[in-house]
Scaffold this motif. Structure first.
Motif, short mmCIF file in Angstrom:
data_model
loop_
_atom_site.label_atom_id
_atom_site.label_comp_id
_atom_site.label_asym_id
_atom_site.label_seq_id
_atom_site.Cartn_x
_atom_site.Cartn_y
_atom_site.Cartn_z
N THR A 50 0.75 -1.31 -0.07
CA THR A 50 0.12 -0.01 0.00
C THR A 50 1.07 1.38 -0.07
O THR A 50 0.55 2.42 -0.77
N ASP A 51 2.05 1.24 0.82
CA ASP A 51 2.69 2.40 0.78
C ASP A 51 3.53 2.72 -0.67
O ASP A 51 3.64 3.90 -0.86
N ASP A 52 4.04 1.49 -1.25
CA ASP A 52 4.62 1.54 -2.51
C ASP A 52 3.65 2.17 -3.62
O ASP A 52 4.14 2.94 -4.24
N ILE A 53 2.36 1.48 -3.48
CA ILE A 53 1.38 2.18 -4.58
C ILE A 53 1.19 3.80 -4.14
O ILE A 53 1.05 4.24 -5.22
N SER A 54 1.31 3.94 -2.88
CA SER A 54 1.03 5.68 -2.66
C SER A 54 2.08 6.34 -3.35
O SER A 54 1.78 7.53 -3.57
N HIS A 217 13.15 18.91 -12.56
CA HIS A 217 14.12 17.83 -12.11
C HIS A 217 13.68 16.48 -11.97
O HIS A 217 13.91 15.51 -12.31
N LEU A 218 12.29 16.49 -11.31
CA LEU A 218 11.72 15.26 -10.80
C LEU A 218 11.12 14.57 -12.28
O LEU A 218 11.28 13.40 -12.25
N GLN A 219 10.83 15.41 -13.14
CA GLN A 219 10.19 14.77 -14.45
C GLN A 219 11.47 14.20 -15.13
O GLN A 219 11.23 13.07 -16.08
N ASP A 220 12.69 14.65 -14.96
CA ASP A 220 13.75 13.80 -15.57
C ASP A 220 14.13 12.48 -14.99
O ASP A 220 14.91 11.75 -15.51
N HIS A 221 13.88 12.35 -13.83
CA HIS A 221 13.80 10.96 -12.88
C HIS A 221 12.76 10.07 -12.83
O HIS A 221 12.77 9.21 -12.22
N THR A 222 11.55 10.80 -12.99
CA THR A 222 10.30 10.14 -12.53
C THR A 222 10.06 8.82 -13.53
O THR A 222 9.47 7.65 -12.98
N VAL A 223 10.59 8.63 -14.65
CA VAL A 223 10.33 7.47 -15.61
C VAL A 223 11.10 6.33 -14.67
O VAL A 223 10.50 5.27 -14.73
N GLN A 224 12.23 6.58 -14.43
CA GLN A 224 13.32 5.43 -13.89
C GLN A 224 12.67 4.96 -12.63
O GLN A 224 12.61 4.00 -12.25
N TYR A 225 12.24 6.09 -11.72
CA TYR A 225 11.56 5.84 -10.35
C TYR A 225 10.30 4.82 -10.61
O TYR A 225 10.09 4.06 -9.85
N GLU A 226 9.33 5.27 -11.48
CA GLU A 226 8.20 4.77 -11.45
C GLU A 226 8.40 3.21 -11.93
O GLU A 226 7.84 2.58 -11.72
N ARG A 227 9.23 3.09 -13.02
CA ARG A 227 9.68 1.42 -13.45
C ARG A 227 10.06 0.89 -12.12
O ARG A 227 9.83 -0.37 -12.12
N LYS A 228 10.95 1.44 -11.50
CA LYS A 228 11.78 0.97 -10.40
C LYS A 228 10.68 0.24 -9.26
O LYS A 228 10.68 -0.94 -8.78
N LYS A 229 9.93 0.87 -8.86
CA LYS A 229 8.61 1.11 -7.98
C LYS A 229 7.69 0.01 -8.49
O LYS A 229 7.28 -0.91 -7.78
N PHE A 230 7.50 0.25 -9.75
CA PHE A 230 6.29 -0.97 -10.22
C PHE A 230 7.18 -2.13 -10.20
O PHE A 230 6.39 -3.24 -10.12
N GLN A 231 8.25 -2.29 -10.71
CA GLN A 231 8.98 -3.66 -10.87
C GLN A 231 8.84 -4.29 -9.43
O GLN A 231 8.92 -5.49 -8.94
N GLU A 232 9.15 -3.35 -8.21
CA GLU A 232 9.11 -3.82 -6.89
C GLU A 232 7.90 -4.59 -6.63
O GLU A 232 7.78 -5.58 -5.67
N LEU A 233 6.72 -3.92 -7.19
CA LEU A 233 5.40 -4.39 -6.54
C LEU A 233 5.26 -5.69 -7.61
O LEU A 233 4.70 -6.67 -7.02
N SER A 240 0.77 -10.15 -11.94
CA SER A 240 -0.14 -9.19 -11.56
C SER A 240 -0.10 -8.32 -12.93
O SER A 240 -0.57 -7.04 -12.99
N LEU A 241 0.20 -8.76 -14.15
CA LEU A 241 0.11 -8.05 -15.36
C LEU A 241 -0.82 -8.68 -16.28
O LEU A 241 -0.93 -8.73 -17.61
N ASP A 242 -1.72 -9.64 -15.73
CA ASP A 242 -2.95 -10.53 -16.64
C ASP A 242 -3.70 -9.36 -17.32
O ASP A 242 -4.17 -9.85 -18.37
N ARG A 243 -4.25 -8.52 -16.76
CA ARG A 243 -4.97 -7.51 -17.45
C ARG A 243 -4.24 -6.81 -18.69
O ARG A 243 -4.95 -6.59 -19.60
N THR A 244 -2.90 -6.51 -18.27
CA THR A 244 -2.21 -5.84 -19.28
C THR A 244 -2.32 -6.66 -20.51
O THR A 244 -2.22 -6.35 -21.98
N ARG A 245 -2.08 -8.11 -20.37
CA ARG A 245 -1.77 -9.00 -21.38
C ARG A 245 -3.09 -9.29 -22.14
O ARG A 245 -3.23 -9.28 -23.34
N GLU A 246 -4.39 -9.40 -21.42
CA GLU A 246 -5.45 -9.40 -22.25
C GLU A 246 -5.72 -8.19 -23.10
O GLU A 246 -6.23 -8.41 -24.18
#
Length: 487
Positions: A50-54, A217-233, A240-246
């Motif tokens: 929940t914290d990671d998603i937030s 500055h944040l926009q320069d790094h947000t892509v890498q951050y979002e991808r990292k946090k999403f991978q942790e999830l 948890s990517l079944d809907r994306t595959r569908e």
């Protein structure tokens, strides 16, 4: 005896504020794999997810929403959470008042509050505020305050005067009136409570100022951050990517039917291929993977709410994309009305000064009929806002089988598809025929749609690439980019 208290420097209470921040052919398509049974998660694991998603959601909003601001947590007045909060707060402040009214006064809770007030003031300072930081440390010397309290010599009034002066120097202009209002309070418990409340607002102002200042500055790094946090999830939540595959499987099936149909018309979702993701044919033609992804993005504008879940990789943008979808539907109806009226009345009439008045009369007539029907069926009358929204829309045009609406929707979707293409900006000068009256609105919708899709493609492109290659190119090497162009 306590050591002498340093006197506030002249002008501390009302000195000018410093630099504080303010504010055709089918192909074999593999169906989505069956999901494994979900594993039970511990309470700590659920809280961590929940914290990671937030955190992920906040960073995502900062990147896409230029008006993003943090807001203080609030509960419904009648909610259990709000009731509990009120009870606890009342108990604390009542206790403070009792302590300060005692003889002799008990400063235990007051000292705790002064410590938190000092920390709040220090948190509002910028790196260059070295002198003011030293002044706060000196004026709110907690060791000295405790000594004074022990000897019955604590001057709450003098401390609050200094605090209010410092708040006046640091607060955003929007808080000036509130800070000035505190100066009229004489009850020490009430004053400390209000100081604490306004400092909370000032901290929120500073956080939002910092976000705005660091946005580039944040926009320069947000892509890498979002991808990292999403991978942790994903590591914590397998499959948890079944809907994306569908979602991508459906798009691949559509592209395999006719690669020339871009973008899809809403009615295209009724085709057999559209409802048979994972259908297999004998063809070996493999569609361009980027074309499949673009088709998937365009399908979001035809999403059927409540009938299927949004892809996991687009969940944070669901509300934003559904708003775009609603605007596209509204613009389709409006453009169809204007096109029909123009065809029947002629361009000369449509360009005359009385044209807008004629459209107003038409919309008023439709509204009268709808209101009469609602009354006949026993339903509540439309609100003023609903009446205003309905005006200008003609019921017959809203029929999905209407030929004019079909043409208009095709043109609008084709135009919006340019905004998700790398070279789309170069092509937007060719505005669709017959849509000139909604040009400004359609351009704004296109820019919003393109912004969301561009960011999503940057963050989740590697995931889409992996899913599509496994789906469409199962025999390709793991690191192969066969059939792949840049996402």
């Amino acid at each position: 005896m306590p050591k002498p208290r340093p006197q506030p420097r002249p002008g501390d209470e009302q000195s000018p504020r410093e630099d504080a921040g303010h504010s055709g052919e089918e192909l074999p398509v593999a169906g989505p794999p069956a999901a494994s049974p979900p594993q039970a998660l511990s309470m700590n694991e659920q809280q961590q997810i929940t914290d990671d998603i937030s955190k992920l959601t906040i960073v995502h909003e900062i990147a896409l929403n230029s008006d993003f601001k943090l807001q203080a947590a609030s509960f419904s007045p009648k909610s259990l959470e709000n009731r509990v909060k009120e009870i606890l707060h009342k108990a604390f402040w009542d206790s403070l008042e009792e302590q300060l009214s005692a003889s002799p006064p008990d400063y235990t809770r007051a000292i705790q509050l002064l410590q938190e007030i000092k920390e709040a003031l220090l948190s509002l300072l910028l790196p260059q505020h070295n002198q003011l930081r030293s002044q706060i440390d000196e004026a709110l010397d907690m060791e000295l305050i405790r000594q004074e309290a022990e000897h019955g010599a604590l001057d709450i009034h003098g401390l609050t005067v200094y605090v209010l002066g410092t708040m006046a120097r640091l607060c955003a202009p929007i808080r000036d009136e509130e800070v000035r209002g505190l100066q009229s309070l004489t009850d020490p418990a009430q004053l400390l409570r209000e100081i604490f409340r306004v400092l909370g607002l000032m901290k929120m102002d500073m956080l939002n100022f910092t976000i705005q200042s660091l946005r580039t500055h944040l926009q320069d790094h947000t892509v890498q951050y979002e991808r990292k946090k999403f991978q942790e999830l994903l590591d914590k939540l397998p499959n948890s990517l079944d809907r994306t595959r569908e979602w991508l499987c459906k798009a691949a099936a559509e592209v395999s039917v006719s690669s020339s149909q871009l973008p899809p018309h809403p009615a295209a979702s009724g085709s057999p291929a559209a409802h048979s993701p994972g259908a297999v044919s004998s063809s070996t033609t493999v569609p361009n993977l980027t074309s499949v992804l673009n088709r998937g993005y365009m399908n979001l504008l035809c999403w059927e709410p409540g009938q299927k879940e949004y892809p996991e990789t687009l969940f944070m943008d669901q509300a934003r994309l559904q708003e775009v979808q609603a605007q596209v539907n509204q613009l389709t109806i409006i453009a169809a009305v204007l096109l029909v009226t123009s065809g029947m009345c002629g361009s000369t009439l449509c360009g005359s000064p009385g044209y807008e008045e004629a459209l107003e009369d038409i919309s008023n007539q439709v509204l009268q009929e709808v209101s009469r029907t609602l009354s006949h069926l026993g339903y509540a009358a439309f609100t003023t806002d609903k009446c205003a929204s309905l005006k200008g829309q003609i019921k017959s045009i809203a029929d999905k089988g209407n030929a004019v609406q079909h043409v208009v929707a095709q043109r609008i979707h084709s135009f919006l598809s340019l905004f998700i293409s790398p070279d789309g900006q170069k092509s937007q000068k060719d505005f669709p025929k017959g849509l000139d009256p909604i040009q400004e609105e359609l351009l704004e919708v296109g820019r919003r749609f393109g912004s969301v899709i561009h960011h999503n493609r940057q963050v989740f492109g590697p995931y889409y690439s992996e899913i599509l290659k496994k789906m469409l190119l199962p025999d390709a090497e793991p690191d192969s980019d066969v059939g792949m162009d840049s996402f």
